[in-house]
Scaffold this motif. Structure first.
Motif, mmCIF file in Angstrom:
data_model
loop_
_atom_site.group_PDB
_atom_site.id
_atom_site.type_symbol
_atom_site.label_atom_id
_atom_site.label_comp_id
_atom_site.label_asym_id
_atom_site.label_seq_id
_atom_site.Cartn_x
_atom_site.Cartn_y
_atom_site.Cartn_z
ATOM 1 N N LYS A 168 28.575 41.099 47.188
ATOM 2 C CA LYS A 168 29.604 41.948 46.610
ATOM 3 C C LYS A 168 30.814 41.887 47.535
ATOM 4 C CE LYS A 168 30.505 46.652 44.916
ATOM 5 N NZ LYS A 168 29.949 48.030 44.789
ATOM 6 N N SER A 182 39.717 45.763 44.715
ATOM 7 C CA SER A 182 38.811 45.422 43.617
ATOM 8 C C SER A 182 37.534 44.829 44.196
ATOM 9 C CB SER A 182 39.469 44.429 42.654
ATOM 10 O OG SER A 182 39.814 43.224 43.329
ATOM 11 N N TYR A 183 36.492 44.781 43.350
ATOM 12 C CA TYR A 183 35.190 44.264 43.779
ATOM 13 C C TYR A 183 34.743 43.177 42.809
ATOM 14 C CZ TYR A 183 35.020 48.336 46.831
ATOM 15 O OH TYR A 183 35.303 49.272 47.793
ATOM 16 N N ASP A 184 34.125 42.147 43.366
ATOM 17 C CA ASP A 184 33.663 41.038 42.536
ATOM 18 C C ASP A 184 32.360 40.505 43.110
ATOM 19 O OD1 ASP A 184 33.627 39.248 40.495
ATOM 20 O OD2 ASP A 184 35.101 37.875 41.354
ATOM 21 N N HIS A 205 29.926 37.368 44.115
ATOM 22 C CA HIS A 205 29.893 35.955 44.484
ATOM 23 C C HIS A 205 28.462 35.586 44.847
ATOM 24 C CE1 HIS A 205 34.391 35.347 45.047
ATOM 25 N NE2 HIS A 205 34.280 36.660 44.924
#
Length: 287
Positions: A120, A157-159, A161
């Protein structure tokens, strides 16, 4: 997780679902063969099912020989299929010894791949053209107070991977050229960069700085060595450019410390074990 994989009943209704099920069964069979045999094996079924699931990997050259495929593309494709197929509580329990991990441990992961490999990432964008400055009282009359009052809050923001990238060719932006000699330097470059983005405060596009930190560390961390980059060729006939590969050694150690790449929340958790290890080392040296 893969050993307990059972295709869902909905897979039989679509050709893609059937191919994905075949791919995972072939992957499991290949891994079992590798575990049981000290000799090299021929992963014929896995190759065939891979080409069926991803037609671009079945491409051949002028002479009919298979074309070379990108390892990262193969990895990401396999991970995508596994994540789509091995989801839900039964798969998670099987992957973690019969018990489903806590919600805090999963941190939003709903499949085995993201639970085991998922990172995250916390991304922060800050506007370079709006900085807080202080002025002397005598100079206050000469200062545009309206301009100084402009504030552009950071965009966070959060993404998700499934790997970190060690950027060997330079920075995230194409203009950066840095001599990378260690895996930590390459990862740090991949986590930072510049971009152009609209600023509400300025009412126009502006230069922003991108910075990423790890907000969730997975049990298994995958690092890709990014050796390819696109080189512009304005003097060529087509002016398109060419894909280049950086051929240089990049050092790494058997134990890799990712502490500096994490956000404050993760650092706080890691610091407990780090402080304990440091205290034990100091005691050992003192004796």
């Amino acid at each position: 997780g893969l050993k307990s994989y059972t295709p869902s009943s909905s897979n039989g209704a679509s050709q893609q679902g059937q191919m994905h099920a075949l791919l995972l069964k072939s992957l499991l069979s290949t891994m079992d063969s590798l575990d049981k045999s000290p000799n090299a094996i021929s992963p014929n079924n896995l190759v065939m099912s891979t080409k069926m699931s991803f037609p671009q990997m079945a491409q051949t050259g002028p002479g009919g020989a298979p074309m070379q495929q990108d390892a990262e593309e193969f990895y990401s494709s396999i991970m995508g299929v596994c994540a789509g197929e091995m989801r839900g509580d039964p798969s998670l329990r099987a992957a973690f010894g019969g018990e489903k991990p806590s919600g805090e441990h999963l941190d939003g992961a709903d499949n085995v791949i993201d639970a085991v490999f998922g990172l995250k990432m916390e991304e922060t964008l800050t506007c370079d053209e709006l900085t807080t400055t202080t002025t002397d009282k005598d100079d206050a009359m000469d200062t545009d107070t309206d301009a100084n009052a402009l504030v552009e809050p950071a965009v966070v923001s959060y993404d998700l991977h499934r790997k970190l990238v060690c950027n060997i060719q330079g920075g995230s932006d194409a203009s950066s050229q840095v001599n990378i000699t260690h895996i930590g330097e390459g990862i740090q470059l991949s986590l930072t960069g510049k971009l152009e983005k609209y600023s509400d405060a300025l009412g126009r596009n502006a230069q922003w700085t991108r910075s990423q930190k790890i907000a969730r560390l997975p049990p298994c961390l995958v690092v890709q060595f990014g050796r390819f980059y696109w080189k512009a060729t304005p003097d060529s006939q087509d002016h398109a450019g060419v894909k280049c590969k950086v051929m240089k050694p990049v050092g790494f150690q058997s134990v890799f410390d990712v502490y500096e790449f994490c956000n404050d929340k993760v650092k706080k958790v890691l610091k407990v074990a780090r402080d304990k290890a440091l205290a034990e080392e100091e005691d050992r040296v003192a004796k």
